[in-house]
Design a protein around this motif. Sequence first.
Motif, short mmCIF file in Angstrom:
data_model
loop_
_atom_site.label_atom_id
_atom_site.label_comp_id
_atom_site.label_asym_id
_atom_site.label_seq_id
_atom_site.Cartn_x
_atom_site.Cartn_y
_atom_site.Cartn_z
N CYS A 33 29.46 40.24 101.28
CA CYS A 33 30.76 39.64 101.61
C CYS A 33 31.84 40.18 100.67
O CYS A 33 32.04 39.67 99.57
CB CYS A 33 30.67 38.11 101.51
N ASN A 34 32.52 41.23 101.14
CA ASN A 34 33.53 41.86 100.30
C ASN A 34 34.66 40.91 99.88
O ASN A 34 35.05 40.88 98.71
CB ASN A 34 34.07 43.11 100.99
N PRO A 35 35.20 40.09 100.80
CA PRO A 35 36.28 39.18 100.38
C PRO A 35 35.87 38.27 99.23
O PRO A 35 36.63 38.11 98.27
CB PRO A 35 36.58 38.36 101.65
N VAL A 38 35.85 40.17 96.01
CA VAL A 38 37.20 40.39 95.45
C VAL A 38 37.72 39.09 94.81
O VAL A 38 38.33 39.12 93.74
CB VAL A 38 38.16 40.91 96.55
N ILE B 123 43.73 37.94 99.47
CA ILE B 123 42.56 38.50 98.78
C ILE B 123 42.74 40.01 98.66
O ILE B 123 42.75 40.72 99.67
CB ILE B 123 41.26 38.17 99.57
N ALA B 124 42.93 40.46 97.44
CA ALA B 124 43.13 41.90 97.22
C ALA B 124 42.77 42.23 95.79
O ALA B 124 43.05 41.44 94.90
CB ALA B 124 44.58 42.29 97.49
N PRO B 125 42.17 43.39 95.57
CA PRO B 125 41.94 43.79 94.17
C PRO B 125 43.28 44.03 93.49
O PRO B 125 44.25 44.39 94.15
CB PRO B 125 41.15 45.11 94.31
N ARG B 194 44.72 32.32 90.51
CA ARG B 194 44.29 33.54 91.19
C ARG B 194 45.20 33.83 92.39
O ARG B 194 45.64 34.95 92.60
CB ARG B 194 42.84 33.41 91.68
N VAL B 208 41.99 42.51 101.68
CA VAL B 208 40.86 42.30 102.60
C VAL B 208 41.01 40.95 103.30
O VAL B 208 41.60 40.02 102.77
CB VAL B 208 39.49 42.36 101.87
N PHE B 209 40.46 40.90 104.49
CA PHE B 209 40.54 39.67 105.30
C PHE B 209 39.12 39.26 105.68
O PHE B 209 38.36 40.08 106.19
CB PHE B 209 41.37 39.94 106.56
N PRO B 210 38.79 37.99 105.41
CA PRO B 210 37.45 37.54 105.81
C PRO B 210 37.30 37.72 107.32
O PRO B 210 38.18 37.33 108.07
CB PRO B 210 37.44 36.06 105.42
N HIS B 212 34.78 36.49 108.96
CA HIS B 212 33.92 35.44 109.49
C HIS B 212 34.38 34.10 108.94
O HIS B 212 34.96 34.03 107.87
CB HIS B 212 32.47 35.69 109.09
#
Lengths: 83, 215
Positions: A33-35, A38, B123-125, B194, B208-210, B212
């Motif tokens: 799960c990448n999100p 992060v 959500i982003a680095p 955050r 990034v976007f979840p 799911h």
Amino acid sequence: MTCEELLKALNDYVDDETVLAVCREFAAHLAGCNPCRVVVDNIRSTIRLYKAGEPYPMPPEFQARMRDALRAKWAETFPPAGS
Amino acid sequence: MSEPSDSPPADPDLDLLRQARAGDLAAFEKLVGRFQGRVYGLAYRMLGESHDAEDVTQQTFLSLVEHLKDFRGESAVAAWVLRIAANHALKLLRKRRGLPTVPLTDPGDPDEGYAEVPHPEVIAPWRDDPGELAERHEARELIDRALAGLDDKYRTVFVLRDIEGFSVKETADLLGLSEANVKVRLLRARLALREKLTRVFGDEAARVFPDHRHP
């Protein structure tokens, strides 16, 4: 572990306080799960950012004022011998 | 603030404290010099304002003069001084809010559970390393503003636990809360910061976007 569950276990994971089993589940979730990965990274950065912050400089005139107040208090608390 | 249980390193401040306790003003002033920056910083972060931070700093060292004899060596001198400072800062926070005592754990308080912990939105680095960001003047203002903008109850927990390094138990004791309550507040504080900081420092191109949603 769902994203929701991960969110709840986040503190322990970030603080390395968690038991190994939860840790494994956590890591397994992050791997897929990448999100969430992060988000965990962002939180670690947030904590590091505040920890790395420079100290707030104390105004010099306050420093002098405090020194005088402390010396007065000191003289009351530890009166010089013979006084 | 907890030391590892096996062979804790000698406390570098203990000698100064002993000398001060015996009436040595120069030793006391050295101790003040060693801690005043951290005490002022803790107070400033908790209260968000320099005048109150000065009051708390002075109160802390004035009470230190009175209580030098009470130090039992159960923690490092630094932790003891910071605890006194945190208590003075809390007193002032409560006075500001007009509350005579610590708000105790309220069963109806959302901080008691994880049910409504807000989900991350952006959500982003981050584009930059946090260590570098902390040194940049313009970033520093933003970082301070984000912390100052947190509700007192979240900011206090974040400052004590994450910035000053008190354990969850020590933070709970200081605030008169349960450890569970401290953990939920800490989670909310961390997530809120955050969110605010990622909106500014996040790399929009790598957002990034979840894909799911869990029930």
